[in-house]
Motif scaffolding. Sequence first.
Motif, PDB file in Angstrom:
ATOM      1  N   UNK A   1      -5.992   4.079  -0.680  1.00 44.53           N
ATOM      2  CA  UNK A   1      -7.134   3.163  -0.679  1.00 44.53           C
ATOM      3  C   UNK A   1      -6.965   2.065  -1.725  1.00 44.53           C
ATOM      4  N   UNK A   2      -6.527   2.446  -2.930  1.00 46.82           N
ATOM      5  CA  UNK A   2      -6.325   1.448  -3.991  1.00 46.82           C
ATOM      6  C   UNK A   2      -5.236   0.465  -3.599  1.00 46.82           C
ATOM      7  N   UNK A   3      -4.155   0.967  -3.016  1.00 50.28           N
ATOM      8  CA  UNK A   3      -3.033   0.086  -2.655  1.00 50.28           C
ATOM      9  C   UNK A   3      -3.436  -0.966  -1.636  1.00 50.28           C
TER      10      UNK A   3
ATOM     11  N   UNK B   1       6.642  -3.056   7.318  1.00 49.35           N
ATOM     12  CA  UNK B   1       6.066  -2.543   8.558  1.00 49.35           C
ATOM     13  C   UNK B   1       4.663  -2.006   8.389  1.00 49.35           C
ATOM     14  N   UNK B   2       3.896  -2.617   7.503  1.00 53.66           N
ATOM     15  CA  UNK B   2       2.528  -2.174   7.255  1.00 53.66           C
ATOM     16  C   UNK B   2       2.408  -1.012   6.299  1.00 53.66           C
ATOM     17  N   UNK B   3       3.542  -0.470   5.821  1.00 57.40           N
ATOM     18  CA  UNK B   3       3.534   0.671   4.908  1.00 57.40           C
ATOM     19  C   UNK B   3       3.708   0.216   3.466  1.00 57.40           C
ATOM     20  N   UNK B   4       2.993   0.875   2.565  1.00 54.21           N
ATOM     21  CA  UNK B   4       3.085   0.544   1.147  1.00 54.21           C
ATOM     22  C   UNK B   4       3.538   1.742   0.310  1.00 54.21           C
ATOM     23  N   UNK B   5       3.848   2.835   0.955  1.00 53.73           N
ATOM     24  CA  UNK B   5       4.300   4.062   0.295  1.00 53.73           C
ATOM     25  C   UNK B   5       5.460   4.589   1.136  1.00 53.73           C
ATOM     26  N   UNK B   6       6.705   4.392   0.676  1.00 54.84           N
ATOM     27  CA  UNK B   6       7.898   4.562   1.502  1.00 54.84           C
ATOM     28  C   UNK B   6       8.597   5.903   1.263  1.00 54.84           C
TER      29      UNK B   6
END
Length: 259
Positions: A6-8, A56-61
Amino acid sequence: MDRISSILQGFVPISLDEMSRVRLMNRIDTKYVTTVSYLVRLLEMAGVEYRVQEIGGLRDMSYYTCYFDTPDCDMFTQHQRGRKVRQKIRLRVYENSDTAFLEIKDKDNHGRTDKKRIPAVGIGEDIMPYSDFIRSHSHYIPKSLVPQVRNRFRRITLVNSLLTERLTIDTGLCFHNVSTGCERSLEGLVIIELKRDGNTRSPAGEMLHGLHIHPAGFSKYCVGMALTDRQLRQNRLKPRLRMIRRLLYPEQSYLRNNT
């Protein structure tokens, strides 16, 4: 981790193409070890000064790594003995971007890290396709190197607005030792690495200091090996292993100190 996600979402994103301007292949690295609760507080503070890498819309890989060493674990031994000039050789797979590299990391006696890499030939663990590259950048003989330990983790990458530093935040760390078959998880532990070119101002460093999170050396390779192979000498790593236990199991540390 829902709170972290949520924060990201409140961070301004930075693309992989933009990230290429912040390579920092020759840099000063500072590591910090903490827990998820403190990571939440750090991220709440960092949104104004930092952008988050998005693919690709991801912020945690998701990341996968295989570390190579000699059969007698020479690279581990050099680190365990406290040698400042040392090297690591690894296969790093960036699972969300479908890219992989064979990487050689050198640490000099001034604490600077120099990383060289070439695109990997698939994601197999055969070192021989990289023989010429290894001979050019390492004193290790390629055929003497074998897979030793694998790890997986998830990574958040933040970049400051001036593009002078990168902050990697690793969670969900787990290990598998190729030789012993032993597996260990460090769920709940957070490894933060501040990577910057020279002694530029670091807003993240100031935030970490304000949270009383101080620099602490942490080698994923060495910690993973120590946790999954008890036959290895690990005297120099014992303070780091005690710190991990204290962070993950504070109630046990309290009981030991008060009995």
